[in-house]
Scaffold this motif. Sequence first.
Motif, short mmCIF file in Angstrom:
data_model
loop_
_atom_site.label_atom_id
_atom_site.label_comp_id
_atom_site.label_asym_id
_atom_site.label_seq_id
_atom_site.Cartn_x
_atom_site.Cartn_y
_atom_site.Cartn_z
N ILE A 59 0.89 -1.17 0.00
CA ILE A 59 0.00 0.00 0.00
C ILE A 59 0.92 1.21 0.00
O ILE A 59 1.76 1.37 0.89
CB ILE A 59 -0.93 0.02 1.23
CG1 ILE A 59 -1.82 -1.24 1.24
CG2 ILE A 59 -1.80 1.28 1.23
CD1 ILE A 59 -2.65 -1.40 2.50
N MET A 60 0.79 2.02 -1.03
CA MET A 60 1.67 3.19 -1.14
C MET A 60 0.84 4.41 -1.51
O MET A 60 -0.31 4.29 -1.95
CB MET A 60 2.73 2.96 -2.21
CG MET A 60 2.14 2.75 -3.60
SD MET A 60 3.42 2.59 -4.85
CE MET A 60 3.81 0.89 -4.73
N GLY A 61 1.41 5.56 -1.31
CA GLY A 61 0.68 6.77 -1.66
C GLY A 61 1.43 8.00 -1.23
O GLY A 61 2.62 7.94 -0.87
N ALA A 62 0.73 9.12 -1.28
CA ALA A 62 1.33 10.39 -0.91
C ALA A 62 0.34 11.18 -0.06
O ALA A 62 -0.87 11.02 -0.20
CB ALA A 62 1.71 11.18 -2.16
N VAL A 63 0.87 12.01 0.80
CA VAL A 63 0.04 12.90 1.61
C VAL A 63 0.30 14.32 1.14
O VAL A 63 1.46 14.76 1.05
CB VAL A 63 0.37 12.76 3.12
CG1 VAL A 63 -0.49 13.72 3.94
CG2 VAL A 63 0.15 11.32 3.57
N LYS A 64 -0.78 15.02 0.80
CA LYS A 64 -0.65 16.40 0.33
C LYS A 64 -1.54 17.32 1.14
O LYS A 64 -2.47 16.87 1.81
CB LYS A 64 -1.01 16.49 -1.15
CG LYS A 64 0.04 15.84 -2.05
CD LYS A 64 0.00 16.39 -3.46
CE LYS A 64 1.19 15.89 -4.26
NZ LYS A 64 1.27 16.49 -5.59
N LEU A 65 -1.24 18.58 1.05
CA LEU A 65 -2.01 19.59 1.78
C LEU A 65 -2.88 20.36 0.80
O LEU A 65 -2.40 20.80 -0.26
CB LEU A 65 -1.05 20.54 2.50
CG LEU A 65 -1.71 21.56 3.41
CD1 LEU A 65 -2.25 20.90 4.67
CD2 LEU A 65 -0.70 22.64 3.81
N ASP A 66 -4.16 20.51 1.15
CA ASP A 66 -5.08 21.31 0.34
C ASP A 66 -5.11 22.71 0.94
O ASP A 66 -5.64 22.91 2.03
CB ASP A 66 -6.47 20.67 0.37
CG ASP A 66 -7.49 21.48 -0.41
OD1 ASP A 66 -7.08 22.34 -1.21
OD2 ASP A 66 -8.70 21.25 -0.22
#
Length: 271
Positions: A59-66
Amino acid sequence: MNTSNTLRKLSYFLSLLLVVVLVSCGGKKKDEDDESDTKDGAAPAAGMATVDMANGATIMGAVKLDGKAPDNKAIKMEADPVCKTAHPSGAMEDHWMVGAGNEVANTFVYIKDGLGGKTYAAPTTVQKLDQHGCQYEPHVFGVMVGQKISIVNSDQTLHNIHAHGEKNEQFNEGQPAGSSAKERSMDKVEVMVPIKCDVHGWMNCYAGVLNHPFFAVTGKDGKFEIKGVPPGEYTVTAWHETLDGKGESIDMKVTVAAKDSKTADFTLKAQ
Ligand SMILES: [Cu+2]
């Protein structure tokens, strides 16, 4: 005479037979006891699951800020010349570490639910927690229940390591300059355990304590990767400390089959 001898021999034989029967009964009783000990978890490895890296999913991904990242404030370290000298161009708080593309570092991503009560043995690798330039390195980290944490003071000043767990027993100990590393561990699942320094009010970090190894902390690119996940349906959670330090969590349902590779991207809202 012959009859008497025969009776004596028979009596002796019967006594021997009785002894043999008693011993074998005793032996059987002992075996049964041993089995029940094992069922009760007396064996150290009983009930511990193992990670299947070959067949597990990723399980992979990215965390971004809105939105725009709140400004990190400058830390005033004048109270301790050793700390101030360590940052010639000034030190900044590290609540938000947001890149040019709004990638958020220091987010703790973990499987919160779905493992069906499986418990994994702690690794023998030691997690280092350094006090360097009067800040904690790393700022966010994960450990397993019982995993050793080596707390190091790299500064020529006194620090005080104070773990504020709610489920885990708190510890609060001074660590003068030049003293040896302290080794601690935590024995309860808890996300997150805040750790602070009572000498330097700005020093804080967070430990996520889990009974499984399926967790990661986002890097400066905002990315994370969790490997070896058994097939199943999970709640994957991203936790970020936010400015108030109370933390914000986002849950996401993720289902994986064996050897799957699934993406789970999280978006935090700017406060
Ligand atoms: Cu300190």
